[in-house]
Design a protein around this motif. Structure first.
Motif, short mmCIF file in Angstrom:
data_model
loop_
_atom_site.label_atom_id
_atom_site.label_comp_id
_atom_site.label_asym_id
_atom_site.label_seq_id
_atom_site.Cartn_x
_atom_site.Cartn_y
_atom_site.Cartn_z
N LYS A 73 28.43 79.41 90.59
CA LYS A 73 27.83 79.89 91.74
C LYS A 73 26.43 80.40 91.86
O LYS A 73 26.03 80.26 92.71
CB LYS A 73 29.05 80.89 92.33
CG LYS A 73 30.30 80.64 92.74
CD LYS A 73 31.29 81.79 93.54
CE LYS A 73 32.48 81.49 93.91
NZ LYS A 73 33.36 82.51 94.19
N GLU A 76 24.46 77.34 91.51
CA GLU A 76 24.47 76.82 92.92
C GLU A 76 23.61 77.50 94.13
O GLU A 76 22.86 76.77 94.92
CB GLU A 76 25.76 76.45 93.69
CG GLU A 76 26.33 75.48 92.61
CD GLU A 76 27.91 75.25 92.86
OE1 GLU A 76 28.58 75.89 93.68
OE2 GLU A 76 28.39 74.20 92.58
N ARG A 77 23.60 78.88 94.10
CA ARG A 77 22.74 79.71 95.04
C ARG A 77 21.65 79.53 94.70
O ARG A 77 20.50 79.47 95.65
CB ARG A 77 23.24 81.08 95.06
CG ARG A 77 24.15 81.46 96.02
CD ARG A 77 24.44 83.14 96.19
NE ARG A 77 25.88 83.31 95.79
CZ ARG A 77 26.02 84.23 95.06
NH1 ARG A 77 25.24 85.48 94.66
NH2 ARG A 77 27.46 84.29 94.55
N ARG A 78 21.18 79.37 93.44
CA ARG A 78 19.49 79.33 93.19
C ARG A 78 19.17 77.72 93.22
O ARG A 78 17.82 77.60 93.02
CB ARG A 78 19.29 79.90 92.02
CG ARG A 78 19.68 81.43 92.02
CD ARG A 78 19.55 82.26 90.43
NE ARG A 78 18.92 81.65 89.58
CZ ARG A 78 19.36 81.35 88.20
NH1 ARG A 78 20.35 81.58 88.06
NH2 ARG A 78 18.47 80.95 87.34
N LYS A 79 20.03 76.93 93.63
CA LYS A 79 19.63 75.47 93.68
C LYS A 79 19.15 74.91 92.39
O LYS A 79 18.11 74.04 92.44
CB LYS A 79 18.63 75.32 94.91
CG LYS A 79 19.26 75.70 96.29
CD LYS A 79 18.30 75.31 97.46
CE LYS A 79 18.80 75.75 98.71
NZ LYS A 79 20.14 75.98 99.00
N LYS A 80 20.16 75.31 91.21
CA LYS A 80 19.53 74.93 90.01
C LYS A 80 20.72 73.65 89.61
O LYS A 80 21.65 73.92 90.04
CB LYS A 80 19.91 76.01 88.94
CG LYS A 80 18.72 77.17 89.35
CD LYS A 80 17.33 76.77 89.02
CE LYS A 80 16.34 77.88 89.16
NZ LYS A 80 14.95 77.75 88.81
N ASN A 81 20.28 72.80 88.82
CA ASN A 81 21.15 71.72 88.38
C ASN A 81 21.95 72.28 87.11
O ASN A 81 21.36 72.56 86.18
CB ASN A 81 20.09 70.43 87.86
CG ASN A 81 21.14 69.21 87.54
OD1 ASN A 81 22.35 69.60 87.47
ND2 ASN A 81 20.34 68.15 87.65
#
Length: 132
Positions: A73, A76-81
């Motif tokens: 989570k 995903e919030r930090r837009k990391k793969n």
């Protein structure tokens, strides 16, 4: 640092020496440890989280799985793969049950039982299939 990761920042401290992140033990509940990208484990105080989830009645595997989902989570919030990291947790409760879970398949751990050493592969959020 314990990481073999290339291009680490000078002076980096991983999760291993941080009690509650890389390792946590509570004699009333059990113990947990983490492996992988320590920065992600530190962000959720991963090992103490796993032990607290076991205190609330979750099995070691369920607790590890929930901790991994918290890492996911945050990523995903930090837009990391997610394919860029690996985090895994291993836990043992007072009843002797062992469990583990990780972000990506390919992680394994050993448990010593009455039958000797047993190599286990935990469940994983991202399952990689081998190419023929």
């Amino acid at each position: 640092t314990t990481s073999g990761m290339a291009f680490k920042m000078h002076g980096r401290v991983g999760d291993s020496p941080i009690i509650g992140a890389g390792l946590y033990v509570d004699n009333e509940v059990g113990a947990a440890t983490a492996t992988g990208h320590g920065e992600e484990v530190i962000r959720i105080a991963g090992s103490s989280l796993v032990v607290e989830l076991m205190r609330q009645g979750k099995s070691p595997e369920e607790a590890c799985k929930e901790a991994v989902h918290r890492v996911i989570k945050l990523m995903e919030r930090r837009k990391k793969n997610l394919k860029d990291i690996q985090v895994g947790f291993i836990a043992l409760n007072k009843q002797g049950e062992v469990g583990s879970y990780c972000v990506q398949s390919g992680f394994s751990y050993a448990v010593y039982t009455q039958d000797g050493n047993v190599l286990k592969e935990p469940g994983a959020y991202l399952i990689h299939t081998k190419k023929p």
